[in-house]
Scaffold this motif. Structure first.
Motif, PDB file in Angstrom:
ATOM      1  N   ARG A  60       0.824  -1.200   0.000  1.00  0.00           N
ATOM      2  CA  ARG A  60       0.000   0.000   0.000  1.00  0.00           C
ATOM      3  C   ARG A  60       0.869   1.265   0.000  1.00  0.00           C
ATOM      4  NH1 ARG A  60      -3.716   0.418  -2.457  1.00  0.00           N
ATOM      5  NH2 ARG A  60      -4.286   2.340  -1.379  1.00  0.00           N
ATOM      6  N   SER A  61       2.047   1.185   0.596  1.00  0.00           N
ATOM      7  CA  SER A  61       2.894   2.377   0.699  1.00  0.00           C
ATOM      8  C   SER A  61       3.763   2.604  -0.527  1.00  0.00           C
ATOM      9  CB  SER A  61       3.800   2.272   1.931  1.00  0.00           C
ATOM     10  OG  SER A  61       4.672   1.168   1.818  1.00  0.00           O
ATOM     11  N   TYR A  62       3.698   1.711  -1.509  1.00  0.00           N
ATOM     12  CA  TYR A  62       4.497   1.890  -2.711  1.00  0.00           C
ATOM     13  C   TYR A  62       3.797   2.811  -3.712  1.00  0.00           C
ATOM     14  CZ  TYR A  62       7.267  -2.213  -1.211  1.00  0.00           C
ATOM     15  OH  TYR A  62       8.055  -3.109  -0.521  1.00  0.00           O
ATOM     16  N   GLY A  63       3.210   3.882  -3.220  1.00  0.00           N
ATOM     17  CA  GLY A  63       2.577   4.849  -4.103  1.00  0.00           C
ATOM     18  C   GLY A  63       1.438   4.243  -4.890  1.00  0.00           C
ATOM     19  N   GLY A  77      -3.864  -9.580 -19.527  1.00  0.00           N
ATOM     20  CA  GLY A  77      -4.702 -10.757 -19.365  1.00  0.00           C
ATOM     21  C   GLY A  77      -4.012 -11.935 -18.703  1.00  0.00           C
ATOM     22  N   HIS A  78      -2.908 -11.692 -18.017  1.00  0.00           N
ATOM     23  CA  HIS A  78      -2.189 -12.784 -17.356  1.00  0.00           C
ATOM     24  C   HIS A  78      -2.978 -13.287 -16.148  1.00  0.00           C
ATOM     25  CE1 HIS A  78       1.093 -12.032 -19.970  1.00  0.00           C
ATOM     26  NE2 HIS A  78       1.546 -10.949 -19.365  1.00  0.00           N
ATOM     27  N   VAL A  79      -3.113 -14.594 -16.059  1.00  0.00           N
ATOM     28  CA  VAL A  79      -3.846 -15.188 -14.936  1.00  0.00           C
ATOM     29  C   VAL A  79      -2.950 -16.112 -14.111  1.00  0.00           C
ATOM     30  CG1 VAL A  79      -6.074 -15.025 -16.086  1.00  0.00           C
ATOM     31  CG2 VAL A  79      -4.689 -17.090 -16.375  1.00  0.00           C
ATOM     32  N   ASP A  80      -1.665 -16.162 -14.441  1.00  0.00           N
ATOM     33  CA  ASP A  80      -0.752 -17.078 -13.759  1.00  0.00           C
ATOM     34  C   ASP A  80       0.294 -16.353 -12.916  1.00  0.00           C
ATOM     35  OD1 ASP A  80       0.492 -15.970 -15.959  1.00  0.00           O
ATOM     36  OD2 ASP A  80       1.535 -17.817 -16.554  1.00  0.00           O
ATOM     37  N   VAL A  81      -0.002 -15.108 -12.533  1.00  0.00           N
ATOM     38  CA  VAL A  81       0.928 -14.315 -11.731  1.00  0.00           C
ATOM     39  C   VAL A  81       0.516 -14.372 -10.265  1.00  0.00           C
ATOM     40  CG1 VAL A  81       1.862 -12.008 -11.297  1.00  0.00           C
ATOM     41  CG2 VAL A  81       1.463 -12.779 -13.652  1.00  0.00           C
ATOM     42  N   THR A  82       1.458 -14.720  -9.402  1.00  0.00           N
ATOM     43  CA  THR A  82       1.222 -14.732  -7.962  1.00  0.00           C
ATOM     44  C   THR A  82       1.476 -13.329  -7.413  1.00  0.00           C
ATOM     45  OG1 THR A  82       1.850 -17.056  -7.737  1.00  0.00           O
ATOM     46  CG2 THR A  82       1.943 -15.706  -5.748  1.00  0.00           C
ATOM     47  N   VAL A  83       0.453 -12.726  -6.857  1.00  0.00           N
ATOM     48  CA  VAL A  83       0.531 -11.353  -6.367  1.00  0.00           C
ATOM     49  C   VAL A  83       0.591 -11.343  -4.838  1.00  0.00           C
ATOM     50  CG1 VAL A  83      -0.688  -9.144  -6.186  1.00  0.00           C
ATOM     51  CG2 VAL A  83      -0.690 -10.418  -8.356  1.00  0.00           C
ATOM     52  N   SER A  84       1.526 -10.584  -4.304  1.00  0.00           N
ATOM     53  CA  SER A  84       1.574 -10.350  -2.860  1.00  0.00           C
ATOM     54  C   SER A  84       1.595  -8.852  -2.614  1.00  0.00           C
ATOM     55  CB  SER A  84       2.807 -11.005  -2.231  1.00  0.00           C
ATOM     56  OG  SER A  84       4.014 -10.511  -2.801  1.00  0.00           O
ATOM     57  N   SER A  85       1.054  -8.441  -1.466  1.00  0.00           N
ATOM     58  CA  SER A  85       1.095  -7.029  -1.106  1.00  0.00           C
ATOM     59  C   SER A  85       1.229  -6.916   0.406  1.00  0.00           C
ATOM     60  CB  SER A  85      -0.147  -6.285  -1.614  1.00  0.00           C
ATOM     61  OG  SER A  85       0.065  -4.880  -1.574  1.00  0.00           O
ATOM     62  N   THR A 119      -6.642  -2.445  -0.978  1.00  0.00           N
ATOM     63  CA  THR A 119      -5.956  -3.423  -1.818  1.00  0.00           C
ATOM     64  C   THR A 119      -6.955  -4.196  -2.666  1.00  0.00           C
ATOM     65  OG1 THR A 119      -4.040  -3.678  -0.348  1.00  0.00           O
ATOM     66  CG2 THR A 119      -4.556  -5.534  -1.780  1.00  0.00           C
ATOM     67  N   ARG A 120      -8.042  -4.621  -2.068  1.00  0.00           N
ATOM     68  CA  ARG A 120      -9.056  -5.382  -2.806  1.00  0.00           C
ATOM     69  C   ARG A 120      -9.694  -4.524  -3.897  1.00  0.00           C
ATOM     70  NH1 ARG A 120      -9.757  -8.520  -4.476  1.00  0.00           N
ATOM     71  NH2 ARG A 120     -11.752  -9.557  -4.090  1.00  0.00           N
ATOM     72  N   ASP A 121      -9.874  -3.225  -3.610  1.00  0.00           N
ATOM     73  CA  ASP A 121     -10.432  -2.327  -4.620  1.00  0.00           C
ATOM     74  C   ASP A 121      -9.441  -2.085  -5.758  1.00  0.00           C
ATOM     75  OD1 ASP A 121     -12.814  -2.057  -3.277  1.00  0.00           O
ATOM     76  OD2 ASP A 121     -12.278  -0.152  -2.320  1.00  0.00           O
ATOM     77  N   ALA A 122      -8.146  -2.055  -5.428  1.00  0.00           N
ATOM     78  CA  ALA A 122      -7.130  -1.710  -6.422  1.00  0.00           C
ATOM     79  C   ALA A 122      -6.813  -2.859  -7.363  1.00  0.00           C
ATOM     80  CB  ALA A 122      -5.848  -1.267  -5.716  1.00  0.00           C
ATOM     81  N   LEU A 123      -6.794  -4.083  -6.850  1.00  0.00           N
ATOM     82  CA  LEU A 123      -6.324  -5.213  -7.642  1.00  0.00           C
ATOM     83  C   LEU A 123      -7.472  -6.007  -8.256  1.00  0.00           C
ATOM     84  CD1 LEU A 123      -3.520  -6.519  -5.242  1.00  0.00           C
ATOM     85  CD2 LEU A 123      -3.183  -5.340  -7.426  1.00  0.00           C
ATOM     86  N   PRO A 124      -7.268  -6.555  -9.452  1.00  0.00           N
ATOM     87  CA  PRO A 124      -8.308  -7.372 -10.074  1.00  0.00           C
ATOM     88  C   PRO A 124      -8.315  -8.812  -9.568  1.00  0.00           C
ATOM     89  CG  PRO A 124      -6.450  -7.188 -11.555  1.00  0.00           C
ATOM     90  CD  PRO A 124      -6.126  -6.331 -10.357  1.00  0.00           C
ATOM     91  N   VAL A 125      -7.331  -9.147  -8.739  1.00  0.00           N
ATOM     92  CA  VAL A 125      -7.243 -10.490  -8.153  1.00  0.00           C
ATOM     93  C   VAL A 125      -7.057 -10.356  -6.650  1.00  0.00           C
ATOM     94  CG1 VAL A 125      -6.260 -11.506 -10.241  1.00  0.00           C
ATOM     95  CG2 VAL A 125      -4.736 -10.589  -8.478  1.00  0.00           C
ATOM     96  N   VAL A 126      -7.423 -11.397  -5.926  1.00  0.00           N
ATOM     97  CA  VAL A 126      -7.160 -11.425  -4.486  1.00  0.00           C
ATOM     98  C   VAL A 126      -5.688 -11.782  -4.286  1.00  0.00           C
ATOM     99  CG1 VAL A 126      -7.729 -12.511  -2.289  1.00  0.00           C
ATOM    100  CG2 VAL A 126      -9.515 -12.145  -3.994  1.00  0.00           C
TER     101      VAL A 126
END
Length: 312
Positions: A60-63, A77-85, A119-126
């Protein structure tokens, strides 16, 4: 395991105009507008994805890092990326290089609920992993049962919950945090800690965590750019011997730690990313690793120097 598969791209240098990493200026757009930084983020993520990297780390603090990542995921359209925040710091720099304060830390239930919603509002994935940003022994989290219970609810919802660490007593923080339980179940199952050849004091605690099944991630693997911009002669010498760059040598030492599940890189541009990724195929000798291990600094001195790095 393939080292590229162990690699994550962190967006700390790309999501905001100012940061403490050395060596950013030549890589970033001359005019650090939002649009220019978004394009730079896209370029790095495109090159990383083409190389096989499938992990991206934000906060969240990374601007606008989460926003840029969301735009990229949607556009490609990538669906195979592991996202962490991460949550805990709020970005308050207002997109200014000369801001008096760039981020403010608060480990509270209210901050967690606010930032998880953002975070949930910003990202298209959980996010697959959501982390407490920069946990230290004095964090109120350790005594806040309400906050711990809320994090436990996130675990119940299928999100892995972890924490990052900073400071000269990272090992103490790691062990204490991994002892926390909610409803009889371990709360944290991932840790992201500073580890590099200058600051390796968390190594034993991280090895213990890995052995216990915790996801171990290494951050600040280039010591905020110190090991790339002004490397110790030992690092430069090993780089020359291998025909590579000092940053690849420094990262190679991180990949050499078998207990490190994920090694984060934080490039400010494609050229830095390419140099970083060369480490994935670098084979350092035992002698190389022993020489690098001798570079370890006193943690108090390391973190005192880090605290003097200027945002810009």
């Amino acid at each position: 395991m393939d080292n590229i598969a162990r690699t994550a791209v962190g967006l700390a240098s790309l999501g905001r105009p100012a940061y403490i990493n050395l060596g950013r200026d030549p890589e970033l757009p001359a005019d650090r507008t939002v649009d220019a930084m978004r394009e730079a983020t896209f370029a790095v993520l495109d090159r990383a994805y083409a190389a096989g990297v499938r992990r991206v780390d934000a906060a969240r603090s990374y601007g606008r890092a989460e926003e840029f990542l969301a735009d990229w995921l949607t556009a490609r359209g990538h669906v195979d990326v592991t996202v962490s925040s991460k949550w805990g710091y709020a970005y308050v720099g207002e997109w200014r290089l000369d801001a008096a304060v760039h981020e403010v830390k608060e480990h509270s239930l209210a901050r967690f609920r606010q930032q998880w919603a953002e975070t949930r509002d910003a990202l298209p994935v959980v996010p697959a992993l959501y982390q407490v940003h920069s946990l230290t022994p004095d964090s109120p989290l350790f005594d806040d049962r309400g906050l711990q219970a809320a994090l436990g609810e996130l675990v119940d919802a299928g999100v892995r919950v972890g924490f990052s660490t900073s400071g000269p007593v990272q090992a103490d923080t790691i062990r204490r945090a991994l002892d926390l339980t909610v409803a009889g179940r371990q709360l944290f199952t991932a840790v992201q800690s500073t580890w590099n050849v200058l600051e390796s004091s968390a190594g034993l605690a991280l090895a213990e965590a890995h052995k216990a099944g915790v996801l171990v991630q290494l951050k600040e693997t280039l010591a905020n750019g110190r090991l790339a911009v002004d490397p110790p002669e030992v690092v430069a010498d090993i780089a020359r011997a291998h025909g590579t760059t000092p940053d690849a040598v420094a990262l190679g030492s991180a990949y050499a730690e078998e207990w490190a599940d994920v090694v984060l890189v934080g490039p400010a541009g494609v050229a830095q990313l390419d140099a970083n990724l060369a480490a994935a195929s670098l084979q350092l000798s035992d002698d190389d690793l022993e020489r690098l291990a001798e570079l370890r600094e006193n943690p108090q001195e390391y973190w005192a120097r880090r605290s003097q790095l200027v945002w810009g």
